[in-house]
Structure formats: C-alpha cells, structure tokens
Design a protein around this motif. Structure first.
Motif, short mmCIF file in Angstrom:
data_model
loop_
_atom_site.label_atom_id
_atom_site.label_comp_id
_atom_site.label_asym_id
_atom_site.label_seq_id
_atom_site.Cartn_x
_atom_site.Cartn_y
_atom_site.Cartn_z
N PRO A 57 0.84 -1.20 0.00
CA PRO A 57 0.00 0.00 0.00
C PRO A 57 0.88 1.25 0.00
O PRO A 57 2.03 1.22 0.44
CB PRO A 57 -0.79 -0.13 1.30
N ILE A 58 0.34 2.35 -0.48
CA ILE A 58 1.07 3.61 -0.49
C ILE A 58 0.37 4.61 0.43
O ILE A 58 -0.83 4.52 0.65
CB ILE A 58 1.19 4.19 -1.91
N HIS A 59 1.13 5.54 0.95
CA HIS A 59 0.56 6.60 1.76
C HIS A 59 -0.07 7.65 0.85
O HIS A 59 0.41 7.89 -0.26
CB HIS A 59 1.62 7.26 2.64
N GLU A 97 -1.10 10.28 6.14
CA GLU A 97 -0.35 9.05 6.34
C GLU A 97 -1.21 7.80 6.24
O GLU A 97 -0.74 6.69 6.47
CB GLU A 97 0.35 9.10 7.71
N THR A 116 -2.88 4.75 4.49
CA THR A 116 -2.44 3.98 3.34
C THR A 116 -3.61 3.56 2.47
O THR A 116 -4.73 3.35 2.96
CB THR A 116 -1.67 2.73 3.78
N GLU A 165 -4.58 1.15 -1.29
CA GLU A 165 -4.13 0.20 -2.30
C GLU A 165 -4.78 0.56 -3.63
O GLU A 165 -5.90 1.07 -3.66
CB GLU A 165 -4.52 -1.23 -1.89
#
Length: 534
Positions: free
Chosen positions: A441-443, A501, A503, A505
């Motif tokens: 996952p990315i922030h 912050e 997360t 997907e």
C-alpha cells in the motif's frame, strides 16, 4: 442538483479572481482525482433500488474442488480436478467445468456464460463471464475482457453509430461463448455517467438503437426490463464494492466474523463513487448513519451490511479537467497579456502545453484555448485552483459533509483503520509512477509527492523515471497528468478528509478479473431463473 451547486465554480467566481491573483503574483514565473434462492425471472434485477435500498444476493463462493458441496450430489463433484482455469486460454473445455460433472439442478446447464457491457463516459468495455452451476447458485470462474473507444455519449447526434460502436465487443462474445449456449447467455448494457450527463431524448435514442441492434444482429438473451439502461450511480458504487470485496474474500460465507470489508473508491471519467461500511460508537446518542439515498442495506452471503455510498456526478477525472480549464481561463481573462488565446495554467506540467476546448455553460458556445504550463506550473498552485472546484465550503445541510455539501460520516471516526482500495483512473495514473516490483500500500502523502514531481516537468521526470522510455513518452503526451494527480490527492485529503499518512491500495485486476462494478452486477443477473432466447 443544479449546475451551480454541483460544480460550485460560478458561486466562487469572485473568490477565484482574488485567489488567482495570489497564485499569479506569488507563484514563480519567467516574466510576469442471490438471494439464498432464485428470484422469479431474470428480467427482475436483484438490486431493487427504492431508497433506502434492501438488497439480497446469493452466496457467490466458487465451489471447492477438493470437498463436496452438497452430499446429495457427491458422486457428481470432481474430487481430483484438473488445475482451476483462470482464463479462456487455460480452460480445457468451454462447455464443461473442472468442478463437477452434473449441475446441481437438472434443469440447468452445467456451465453458463453472461455478458455485461460497461458503457462508460470515455469508452465501452465488455466482460464475458463464465459461471458453473455445480452449487445452489451460479459460481464464478473467470472472465474475458475487451474494450473500445469512444463512449456512447460521444455519439450524441448518431444513435446508430453509438449502437454499431459496440459491435467489436459483441463480436468477441460470439467468438468466446460456445454457440450452443449463446441463446441462453444473458446480456446487459449499463451506461454510466456519460449518458447520465447527456440526458434527455439523446440518451434514450442511443439506448433504443442499442436495444434494436442487439435484438436484430446478435443471438444473446437481452433482458427485457433492465437490458439496456442508464445505471443509477448508487448501484454502480455498491456493485464495485461487492466485486472487490468478493474477490478479496472479505464478504464470503466463510469469511471470519469481524472482518472489515474494504472501502472502495472508484474514479471514472464523469463521476466518482465512494462506498464503505461505517461503524458507530453506540455509547453516543444519535450516533448512527443518517437516513437517505446514501444508505444502502445489503444482504450478501447470509450477512447484513449497512453501507454508505455516494456518486459525485461531475467529479470524474475528465469532468474535473474541464472545470479546472474553464476556471483557469475565466480567471486568466482578468490579467491576460500577450496572445489572446494563450493562457498560463498552473495545472499543466512545466514546459508543456495543451490545446483545450472551453465551453460556455450559459451560451453553449465553444472556443479553443492553448494552455501552457511555463514556470507557473506546480502542485501548490494547481491545488489552489482545484480547491475552488471542490466546493469544500458549500452549505452542509446535514453534518458532517465531505465536499460540495454532501453528507458523509467522518471516515476518521467511522472507518479509522479499514483498508482502502482505489480503482479505475486512480490505478491508471498512479501505477506507472510506482516501481513495478512494489505491491505494498502507499501513503496518501506519496500521491502528493508524485504530483509535485510530475508537475515540475521533464527535468524532474528524467531524474525519477528517465530509464522508463514508455513512461517518459506518456508523460510528454499527457501534460494534464499533473492536474490528474493533484485532483486525486485533493479528492482524498480535502474531499474525503483521509489523513496524509493513511495507506491506500490501487487495483485493476484480482486473479485475472477486472475490478469495478461489472462482476457484482452480473452475479445479480445470473442468479435468476435461466431464460433462453426463442
């Protein structure tokens, strides 16, 4: 909802002029986002939308080849099957299934195909699904996918042309579906935001032309009631939620109790949807989901869900671009110097330019304008313009609100730790910028970082992605990639108020199956009594 409230830009015209002044003055420059039983007829949809909607779907679990599903049919279950096919190419027999040798009900075929055409604003896509009837309800196996452009709404004055644009998709279905099963294969065409926005007689003429061509040219069984329709935005979002969570195994019959389904955010060309299951602190008085069209009661795999859903018409990616360009051109007219039809646009990457068509909403007249990024292009400057488009300070009649005056329970309070899945244009714009080896996952803050890098132009692209020649070519050909990423970030942070912050997907497929609303809608369609075309 009228145009003024929907897009908010007229309402903030004066504020826009003042704000742009700061953008242009302070910004640097050179010069100056089934049922547990079958329903009576395939013509009756599983999703009967009568807000608040009460919906029942069947448990759609795929049969487990290693353990019999139904004791009475033990002898018909394949105990040591061939490897489970995940595509048309790996399927050993398109007339049969590896899961069983006889259908659960003798009056059903062993396998069944179903066709769903997603007629979106930028293009049309067909999903050719294979199901088996080994169990009490149809079980999904795999899909064949094909797409074409442009969308039906681009044929505003040519209904026949719109209908013929689907031929390439339906011809593929003729090749894929075994001939003996074609007359029993249900097909539906569901248009989304593109035709919703077109509205009126033009949309109905296109839909009627599509119905006629399907009846006259193709052998499939077109649903009588909901075969060719403009789908309600609420159904679009909920179907996408079902598809994703079904494939992610968070809403199946054997899903562990207490599993939190993913929140699903879908970004199309003309609209964007959000669907999630909020939870409330019941110790606080009146702390519940407000009644209204946003509330969607769903029964799936024997479990009850109370979902929040909303479809923001006019806030899809292509529409966001239009609103930004129109607002920039409007504000630029107050201090324009030099060429009459050249406008500096902070939402284009530096060093790029794009010719865009600006349509006057009051007169309907169009004009071509050359937008240039120059040195004013940048994430911060673009974000200020997008903040106006988002209409965050619109009147909020039922609190709390997300943006544009729309009620939405606080995600921080009612969905504090659940997983978030971003679909469609979110995936298309973000995936190429993230290392291909990364599956984590990315922030949300990462989206801002990527937007800043893209908005700074080619020198910054070469620094981060210079070895990826295909991506460099894409970035050079899409100056609005800066705008797209900035809008996506604003939608998540300013609109939905996710923390930076948090997360997320991004997804396009799971086990070869396209994410989106189509599988969920098709599960509803094939859960009815099988009808065959005479």
């Amino acid at each position: 909802m009228d145009g003024m409230r929907r897009f908010g830009w007229k309402k903030f015209a004066i504020a826009a002029v003042v704000l742009l002044g700061f953008v242009w003055v302070l910004g640097p420059r050179k010069e100056d986002v089934i049922p547990e039983k079958y329903i009576p007829s395939i013509a009756e949809p599983y999703f009967s939308y009568n807000p608040p909607s009460h919906t029942t779907l069947p448990p759609p679990n795929r049969p487990q080849p290693t353990s019999p599903q139904h004791p009475s049919n033990d002898e018909d279950i394949v105990s040591n099957p061939k490897p489970r096919p995940t595509s048309y190419e790996t399927d050993p027999d398109h007339y049969k299934t590896v899961y069983c040798t006889k259908p659960f009900k003798p009056d059903l075929p062993l396998v069944q195909y179903a066709l769903m055409i997603d007629a979106g604003s930028t293009g049309s896509r067909i999903h050719i699904y294979k199901f088996n009837n080994c169990g009490a309800s149809p079980s999904y196996e795999y899909e064949v996918f094909k797409q074409t452009k442009p969308g039906l709404s681009k044929f505003e004055k040519n209904p026949l042309g719109a209908a013929m644009s689907l031929d390439i998709l339906l011809d593929e279905a003729v090749k894929v579906v075994p001939q003996a099963l074609q007359k029993c294969t249900p097909v539906a065409v569901k248009a989304t935001a593109g035709l919703r926005l077109l509205g009126g007689p033009e949309s109905e003429e296109i839909l009627e032309a599509v119905r006629h061509r399907l009846h006259e040219k193709y052998p499939f069984n077109l649903q009588e009631k909901d075969g060719v329709v403009i789908m309600d935005g609420s159904d679009e979002g909920v179907y996408a939620w079902i598809t994703a969570n079904y494939l992610l195994k968070t809403i199946r019959a054997d899903t562990p109790e207490g599993t939190t389904p993913y929140a699903v955010l879908d970004l199309g060309g003309a609209s964007t949807q959000i669907v999630f299951e909020p939870t409330f602190d019941m110790s606080k008085p009146d702390n519940t989901l407000e009644e209204g069209e946003h509330k969607y009661d769903l029964k799936f795999s024997g479990k009850d869900y109370v979902l929040y859903q909303h479809s923001y018409l006019g806030y899809g990616l292509m529409k966001a671009r239009e609103h930004v360009h129109r607002l920039v051109e409007f504000m630029g007219s107050f201090h324009k110097v030099g060429a009459k039809d050249i406008v500096g646009n902070p939402c284009l990457a530096r060093g790029t330019k794009r010719e865009v068509t600006i349509k006057d909403e009051s007169t309907g007249q169009e004009k071509n304008v050359t937008m240039v990024g120059e040195d004013i292009g940048g994430f911060d400057s673009c974000n200020r313009v997008i903040e106006l488009v988002m209409a965050k300070d619109s009147i909020c009649e039922v609190k709390p609100c997300s943006f544009n005056g729309v009620y939405q329970p606080s995600l921080l309070e009612t969905f504090p730790k659940g997983n978030i899945l971003l679909l469609s244009y979110f995936y298309d714009r973000l995936r190429p910028l993230i290392p291909s080896t990364s599956t984590s996952p990315i922030h949300i803050s990462t989206i801002a970082t990527l937007a800043k890098q893209v908005c700074l132009g080619k020198p910054e692209w070469e620094k981060h992605w210079g070895d990826d020649h295909e991506l460099m070519k894409e970035l050079e050909g899409r100056p609005e990639w800066c705008l797209d990423l900035t809008f996506m970030h604003a939608l998540l942070r300013l609109g939905y108020e996710f923390g930076s912050e948090r997360t997320v997907e991004i997804g396009k497929q799971i086990e070869g199956t396209e994410l989106g609303w189509c599988l969920g809608a098709t599960i509803a369609m094939v859960g009815a009594d099988l009808k065959c075309r005479v």
